[in-house]
Design a protein around this motif. Structure first.
Motif, PDB file in Angstrom:
ATOM      1  N   MET A   1      -0.323   5.865  -2.292  1.00 52.79           N
ATOM      2  CA  MET A   1      -0.535   7.249  -2.800  1.00 52.79           C
ATOM      3  C   MET A   1      -1.468   7.263  -3.832  1.00 52.79           C
ATOM      4  SD  MET A   1       2.298  10.324  -3.173  1.00 52.79           S
ATOM      5  CE  MET A   1       2.944  10.067  -1.470  1.00 52.79           C
ATOM      6  N   SER A   2      -2.437   8.286  -3.787  1.00 49.89           N
ATOM      7  CA  SER A   2      -3.214   8.241  -5.174  1.00 49.89           C
ATOM      8  C   SER A   2      -2.606   9.254  -6.005  1.00 49.89           C
ATOM      9  CB  SER A   2      -4.748   9.076  -4.717  1.00 49.89           C
ATOM     10  OG  SER A   2      -4.469  10.402  -4.274  1.00 49.89           O
ATOM     11  N   ASP A   3      -2.864   9.041  -7.295  1.00 52.37           N
ATOM     12  CA  ASP A   3      -2.452   9.924  -8.486  1.00 52.37           C
ATOM     13  C   ASP A   3      -2.640  11.535  -8.018  1.00 52.37           C
ATOM     14  OD1 ASP A   3      -1.999   7.619  -9.597  1.00 52.37           O
ATOM     15  OD2 ASP A   3      -3.682   7.948 -11.150  1.00 52.37           O
ATOM     16  N   ARG A   4      -3.553  11.953  -7.349  1.00 53.31           N
ATOM     17  CA  ARG A   4      -3.807  13.261  -6.962  1.00 53.31           C
ATOM     18  C   ARG A   4      -2.570  13.746  -6.002  1.00 53.31           C
ATOM     19  NH1 ARG A   4      -8.953  16.303  -4.402  1.00 53.31           N
ATOM     20  NH2 ARG A   4      -8.788  14.873  -2.519  1.00 53.31           N
ATOM     21  N   ASP A   5      -2.651  12.812  -5.047  1.00 56.06           N
ATOM     22  CA  ASP A   5      -1.546  13.249  -3.993  1.00 56.06           C
ATOM     23  C   ASP A   5      -0.157  13.208  -4.819  1.00 56.06           C
ATOM     24  OD1 ASP A   5      -3.040  13.208  -1.778  1.00 56.06           O
ATOM     25  OD2 ASP A   5      -3.054  11.292  -1.206  1.00 56.06           O
ATOM     26  N   ALA A   6       0.163  12.068  -5.433  1.00 55.94           N
ATOM     27  CA  ALA A   6       1.581  12.016  -5.970  1.00 55.94           C
ATOM     28  C   ALA A   6       2.029  13.289  -6.742  1.00 55.94           C
ATOM     29  CB  ALA A   6       1.624  10.879  -6.838  1.00 55.94           C
ATOM     30  N   ASP A  40      -6.272  21.034  -8.708  1.00 54.01           N
ATOM     31  CA  ASP A  40      -6.921  20.212  -7.865  1.00 54.01           C
ATOM     32  C   ASP A  40      -6.830  20.883  -6.334  1.00 54.01           C
ATOM     33  OD1 ASP A  40      -4.085  20.083  -7.657  1.00 54.01           O
ATOM     34  OD2 ASP A  40      -3.966  17.846  -7.598  1.00 54.01           O
ATOM     35  N   TRP A  83      -9.939  21.000  -3.560  1.00 54.59           N
ATOM     36  CA  TRP A  83      -9.602  19.735  -2.797  1.00 54.59           C
ATOM     37  C   TRP A  83     -10.681  19.168  -1.999  1.00 54.59           C
ATOM     38  CZ3 TRP A  83      -4.752  17.428  -3.440  1.00 54.59           C
ATOM     39  CH2 TRP A  83      -4.511  16.227  -2.819  1.00 54.59           C
ATOM     40  N   HIS A 196       0.636  20.014   0.732  1.00 54.72           N
ATOM     41  CA  HIS A 196      -0.453  19.044   0.787  1.00 54.72           C
ATOM     42  C   HIS A 196      -1.582  19.482   2.038  1.00 54.72           C
ATOM     43  CE1 HIS A 196      -2.677  15.449   1.308  1.00 54.72           C
ATOM     44  NE2 HIS A 196      -2.134  14.940   0.306  1.00 54.72           N
TER      45      HIS A 196
END
Length: 213
Positions: A1-6, A40, A83, A196
């Motif tokens: 999982m990317s930092d953005r997703d997290a 974001d 996004w 999300h």
């Protein structure tokens, strides 16, 4: 999982869903101030559109803006999706003409299919094409994919006595009064910002914003 997703998932877990979604414009703006949009996901323009910008929008469209839309843009001149950087969910004054052109292009393509007999009026979900008064519609913005348009319908009123905002999907084709008012639509953006964009929405979204108001 990317930092953005997290980071987004963490915000989703911390978000407190309201019992009811605001429907009045002033309540919706207060809701957005109390629940800032994740940068974001969306950018809420802090400044409102001035009288000159609103006038230029009316000249570009060739008609007056509805009072509620003028009031909304005077408070904040639009909300931009970040996004995928696909453009405005809620267009600013200078972007309204572009949203109309996008909507009109999709509408004309569907009208051509109707005229050629490749699409029947009964194939439409929700409001049929013969029920729509195009000169009373004001496209507000579009979803990430670009096809789905959000449209203020000033020809009718919802159960709360305000103009509804329509969901227009030309690929279905579907035209439904999904939001009870412009304020209800803006509150939806505030809540959708906590989700999300590439995953199923939580049940609370369906509870607060049923697909057919």
């Amino acid at each position: 999982m990317s930092d953005r997703d997290a980071a987004l998932m963490a915000r989703m877990r911390a978000f407190s869903w309201p019992e009811r979604a605001p429907v009045r414009l002033e309540d919706a703006w207060a809701f957005l101030r109390a629940h800032p949009l994740p940068p974001d996901r969306f950018e809420l323009r802090s400044a409102g559109a001035g009288e000159q910008a609103l006038h230029h929008a009316e000249v570009a469209l060739g008609r007056a803006l509805p009072l509620v839309l003028r009031q909304a843009l005077g408070e904040h001149d639009g909300i931009v999706e970040r996004w995928t950087n696909s453009g405005p969910f809620f267009a600013g004054a200078a972007e309204l003409r572009g949203e109309w052109d996008r909507f009109e292009r999709e509408w004309q393509e569907l009208q051509q299919l109707l005229d050629e007999g490749e699409l029947e009026p009964g194939d439409w979900q929700g409001i049929g094409p013969t029920e729509v008064q195009l000169d009373q519609l004001f496209p507000l913005g579009h979803e990430q994919g670009g096809h789905i348009c959000f449209v203020l319908d000033t020809s009718r009123t919802s159960s709360v006595g305000e103009h509804p905002v329509l969901w227009f999907d030309p690929e279905t084709p579907e035209l439904v009064a999904r939001w009870l008012s412009l304020g209800h639509f803006l509150a939806w953006i505030a809540c959708d910002a906590q989700c999300h964009p590439q995953r199923p929405r939580p049940p609370d979204m369906g509870r607060l914003f049923p697909r057919r108001s």
